[in-house]
Design an enzyme around this catalytic site. Structure first.
Site, PDB file in Angstrom:
ATOM      1  N   GLU A 187      -3.032   7.968   7.968  1.00  0.00           N
ATOM      2  CA  GLU A 187      -2.725   6.542   7.972  1.00  0.00           C
ATOM      3  C   GLU A 187      -1.568   6.222   8.926  1.00  0.00           C
ATOM      4  O   GLU A 187      -1.589   5.202   9.619  1.00  0.00           O
ATOM      5  CB  GLU A 187      -2.414   6.084   6.545  1.00  0.00           C
ATOM      6  CG  GLU A 187      -3.641   6.155   5.649  1.00  0.00           C
ATOM      7  CD  GLU A 187      -3.377   5.823   4.188  1.00  0.00           C
ATOM      8  OE1 GLU A 187      -4.350   5.589   3.458  1.00  0.00           O
ATOM      9  OE2 GLU A 187      -2.191   5.780   3.777  1.00  0.00           O
ATOM     10  N   HIS A 246       0.855  -1.181   0.000  1.00  0.00           N
ATOM     11  CA  HIS A 246       0.000   0.000   0.000  1.00  0.00           C
ATOM     12  C   HIS A 246       0.891   1.231   0.000  1.00  0.00           C
ATOM     13  O   HIS A 246       1.965   1.217   0.588  1.00  0.00           O
ATOM     14  CB  HIS A 246      -0.868   0.008   1.273  1.00  0.00           C
ATOM     15  CG  HIS A 246      -1.494   1.340   1.555  1.00  0.00           C
ATOM     16  ND1 HIS A 246      -2.661   1.737   0.952  1.00  0.00           N
ATOM     17  CD2 HIS A 246      -1.092   2.374   2.334  1.00  0.00           C
ATOM     18  CE1 HIS A 246      -2.956   2.963   1.377  1.00  0.00           C
ATOM     19  NE2 HIS A 246      -2.019   3.362   2.215  1.00  0.00           N
TER      20      HIS A 246
HETATM   21  P1  ATP Z   1      -3.159   1.597  -2.218  1.00  0.00           P
HETATM   22  O1  ATP Z   1      -4.151   2.565  -1.625  1.00  0.00           O
HETATM   23  O2  ATP Z   1      -3.267   0.207  -1.643  1.00  0.00           O
HETATM   24  O3  ATP Z   1      -1.757   2.077  -2.256  1.00  0.00           O
HETATM   25  P2  ATP Z   1      -4.111   2.422  -4.731  1.00  0.00           P
HETATM   26  O4  ATP Z   1      -4.173   3.801  -4.155  1.00  0.00           O
HETATM   27  O5  ATP Z   1      -3.349   2.196  -5.981  1.00  0.00           O
HETATM   28  O6  ATP Z   1      -3.532   1.396  -3.726  1.00  0.00           O
HETATM   29  P3  ATP Z   1      -6.941   2.278  -4.146  1.00  0.00           P
HETATM   30  O7  ATP Z   1      -7.881   2.719  -5.193  1.00  0.00           O
HETATM   31  O8  ATP Z   1      -6.665   3.178  -2.991  1.00  0.00           O
HETATM   32  O9  ATP Z   1      -5.581   1.856  -4.891  1.00  0.00           O
HETATM   33  O10 ATP Z   1      -7.429   0.865  -3.603  1.00  0.00           O
HETATM   34  C1  ATP Z   1      -6.944   0.359  -2.374  1.00  0.00           C
HETATM   35  C2  ATP Z   1      -6.670  -1.109  -2.543  1.00  0.00           C
HETATM   36  O11 ATP Z   1      -7.886  -1.757  -2.892  1.00  0.00           O
HETATM   37  C3  ATP Z   1      -5.696  -1.436  -3.674  1.00  0.00           C
HETATM   38  O12 ATP Z   1      -4.349  -1.464  -3.269  1.00  0.00           O
HETATM   39  C4  ATP Z   1      -6.146  -2.816  -4.079  1.00  0.00           C
HETATM   40  O13 ATP Z   1      -5.556  -3.820  -3.269  1.00  0.00           O
HETATM   41  C5  ATP Z   1      -7.627  -2.803  -3.805  1.00  0.00           C
HETATM   42  N1  ATP Z   1      -8.375  -2.529  -5.054  1.00  0.00           N
HETATM   43  C6  ATP Z   1      -8.507  -1.361  -5.689  1.00  0.00           C
HETATM   44  N2  ATP Z   1      -9.239  -1.480  -6.816  1.00  0.00           N
HETATM   45  C7  ATP Z   1      -9.587  -2.777  -6.885  1.00  0.00           C
HETATM   46  C8  ATP Z   1     -10.349  -3.549  -7.803  1.00  0.00           C
HETATM   47  N3  ATP Z   1     -10.912  -2.994  -8.893  1.00  0.00           N
HETATM   48  N4  ATP Z   1     -10.484  -4.874  -7.555  1.00  0.00           N
HETATM   49  C9  ATP Z   1      -9.954  -5.446  -6.466  1.00  0.00           C
HETATM   50  N5  ATP Z   1      -9.213  -4.785  -5.547  1.00  0.00           N
HETATM   51  C10 ATP Z   1      -9.030  -3.465  -5.751  1.00  0.00           C
HETATM   52 MG    MG Z   2      -5.112   4.269  -2.328  1.00  0.00          MG
END
Ligand code: ATP
Ligand code: MG
Length: 139
Positions: A128, A117
């Site tokens: 966080e 993350h």
């Molecule tokens: P993170 O916050 O974990 O660094 P991110 O900012 O790239 O990742 P977010 O959109 O914040 O992505 O989503 C948080 C987490 O939710 C992602 O790291 C991923 O594990 C999960 N996630 C996001 N989109 C999807 C999806 N379409 N399907 C399954 N899991 C997802």
């Molecule tokens: Mg994120």
């Protein structure tokens, strides 16, 4: 002005596969300094609280089940422009779309099990970091 701190977690799949040391080494090699670090096994409820902003999304149940399936490593990191620099180091959310050589390209298995993350903004990084670490636990 951009901040110099971000927050990260090494996710359960990366830890159970034995990649924690390699991922921490990549983070340090990229010039991030460790300001706080811990290994912790979240409950389902704690994982749900951390990802509360995603509670309406279809992947929320899978994500919180996965994030409470084993220990994670949480860390506060310091570097100039930390949030953006760290997101560059880890690559796209979907490991199959992450640039070669990024953490998620090397160690991610799927969108949910994407190894790490990284905070998406300075304010999020602060929130966080405070979710996991008390004042006493930080440099
Ligand atoms: P993170 O916050 O974990 O660094 P991110 O900012 O790239 O990742 P977010 O959109 O914040 O992505 O989503 C948080 C987490 O939710 C992602 O790291 C991923 O594990 C999960 N996630 C996001 N989109 C999807 C999806 N379409 N399907 C399954 N899991 C997802
Ligand atoms: Mg994120």
């Amino acid at each position: 002005m951009t901040g110099n701190r971000t927050f990260t977690m090494i996710k359960p799949s990366a830890i159970s596969a034995g990649h924690a040391g390699n991922i921490l080494a990549m983070i340090e090699k990229a010039g991030f300094r460790l300001l706080a670090l811990k290994l912790i096994h979240l409950t389902r409820q704690q994982a749900g609280q951390f990802y509360a902003e995603h509670s309406a999304k279809g992947f929320y149940e899978d994500l919180t089940r996965f994030m409470s399936s084993g220990p994670i490593i949480a860390a506060i990191l310091e570097k100039e422009n930390a949030v953006a620099e760290f997101r560059k180091l880890i690559g796209a959310t979907d490991p199959s779309k992450a640039e070669p050589g990024t953490v998620r390209n090397l160690y991610g298995i799927s969108i949910t099990e994407n190894a790490v993350h990284g905070s998406d903004a300075d304010l999020t990084a602060e929130r966080e970091g405070s979710f996991f670490f008390s004042q006493l636990e930080r440099v």
